[in-house]
Write an enzyme that holds these catalytic residues in place. Sequence first.
Site, short mmCIF file in Angstrom:
data_model
loop_
_atom_site.label_atom_id
_atom_site.label_comp_id
_atom_site.label_asym_id
_atom_site.label_seq_id
_atom_site.Cartn_x
_atom_site.Cartn_y
_atom_site.Cartn_z
N LYS A 46 -5.48 4.59 4.36
CA LYS A 46 -4.21 4.06 3.85
C LYS A 46 -4.04 2.66 4.44
O LYS A 46 -4.57 2.36 5.50
CB LYS A 46 -3.09 5.01 4.29
CG LYS A 46 -1.67 4.48 4.18
CD LYS A 46 -1.06 4.77 2.82
CE LYS A 46 0.34 4.12 2.69
NZ LYS A 46 0.55 3.44 1.43
N CYS A 142 0.79 -7.78 -1.40
CA CYS A 142 1.95 -8.05 -0.57
C CYS A 142 2.63 -9.35 -1.00
O CYS A 142 1.97 -10.35 -1.23
CB CYS A 142 1.48 -8.20 0.87
SG CYS A 142 2.80 -8.30 2.04
N ILE A 202 -8.03 -0.73 -10.28
CA ILE A 202 -6.76 -1.40 -10.20
C ILE A 202 -5.88 -0.73 -9.14
O ILE A 202 -6.00 0.48 -8.90
CB ILE A 202 -6.03 -1.39 -11.59
CG1 ILE A 202 -5.73 0.03 -12.05
CG2 ILE A 202 -6.79 -2.13 -12.62
CD1 ILE A 202 -4.86 0.10 -13.32
N GLY A 259 -6.77 6.37 -12.88
CA GLY A 259 -6.65 7.53 -13.76
C GLY A 259 -7.90 8.36 -13.92
O GLY A 259 -7.98 9.17 -14.85
N THR A 281 -5.04 9.52 -7.82
CA THR A 281 -3.99 10.50 -8.11
C THR A 281 -4.56 11.90 -8.35
O THR A 281 -3.91 12.90 -8.02
CB THR A 281 -3.18 10.00 -9.32
OG1 THR A 281 -2.76 8.66 -9.02
CG2 THR A 281 -1.96 10.85 -9.58
O1 RRO Z 1 2.61 2.01 0.15
C1 RRO Z 1 2.82 1.81 -1.06
O2 RRO Z 1 3.94 1.98 -1.58
C2 RRO Z 1 1.74 1.37 -1.97
C3 RRO Z 1 0.79 0.42 -1.66
BR1 RRO Z 1 0.69 -0.38 0.02
C4 RRO Z 1 -0.15 0.02 -2.63
O3 RRO Z 1 -1.04 -0.83 -2.43
N1 RRO Z 1 -0.08 0.61 -3.84
C5 RRO Z 1 0.85 1.54 -4.15
O4 RRO Z 1 0.89 2.05 -5.28
N2 RRO Z 1 1.76 1.92 -3.20
#
Ligand code: RRO
Length: 303
Positions: A46, A142, A202, A259, A281
């Site tokens: 993560k 970001c 993606i 997906g 997912t």
């Molecule tokens: O932590 C998130 O909400 C998040 C991140 Br860092 C990301 O790169 N992609 C996403 O779908 N959620």
Amino acid sequence: MSIRFCGLELAHPIINGSGTFDAIAAFRVFGEGLRGAFPFAAYVSKTITLEPRAGNPPPRLWEAPAGLINSIGLPNKGLGDYLLEDLPLLADMSTDPSGAGDSQAVPLITNVMGSNAEEISRLLEACDERPEISAIELNVSCPNVHTGLDIGADPRQLEQVVRAVRGRTGKPLIVKLTPNTADVALCARAAQEGGADAVSLINTLRAMALAPNPLSRPPRPWLGGVTGGLSGPAVRAVALAQVAAVAARVAIPVIGMGGVQSAAHARELIDVGATLVAVGTASFLDPAAGARIAAALHAGTAP
Ligand code: RRO
């Protein structure tokens, strides 16, 4: 089925999407045996930031038609505790896709995010010192604190940032692209010009869900972070188009995701130019999805 990627030897082409499989929680639930029979050929952590983050208030997840919207907001323990506490647990994983006792190491790819080149440099330098980390994935979704735009959505800014940080690590650097941009292939090209060794895509598509009560007026955004990111089968055709566009424009390897639920879906991404395929997912529904897809890909059977 073993495959070379940025100098690493992987047992097969299926890895996890960052943030979609918590390996440490999985060891707790499924037992330490999972360490030797890991469902992915490489493990992507993560996203880690310099400082700890609490993430967004709930609700963080919302089921959409054929998809999932998340607004997790980057909760993580921060670089220091990740290196101290998580890294020892994530080292020494292996996989045995054929079940024949032919086990192969599962390299660790650490995903990091910073809001400017200075922060990213510090993250890369710290990762560079740790032999447990085989490669680094840079999440560029970001927002820039000055412009408010995602760093990765603007090719010029992306190239500058990648070029500025590239020298901070000798490890392979993968840039995780955002799909929320006008021309993802231009961004991939910019990452390559900046010195990326690979690109992955993606990430999730920007999305929103309103409070489920139809009588609430005005309608209220439901997710804690107001907007979230859509993933799952709903985004697969978008992912295929973007991976194809990127693979046609760069010379570096591409990790395709979006997906993927079956070996047929993984095969499609490979056919349009992906070297590796990440499962995201689908692992929430079935934590063994990665292993199932890798085995079916190997056998040439669906799914
Ligand atoms: O932590 C998130 O909400 C998040 C991140 Br860092 C990301 O790169 N992609 C996403 O779908 N959620």
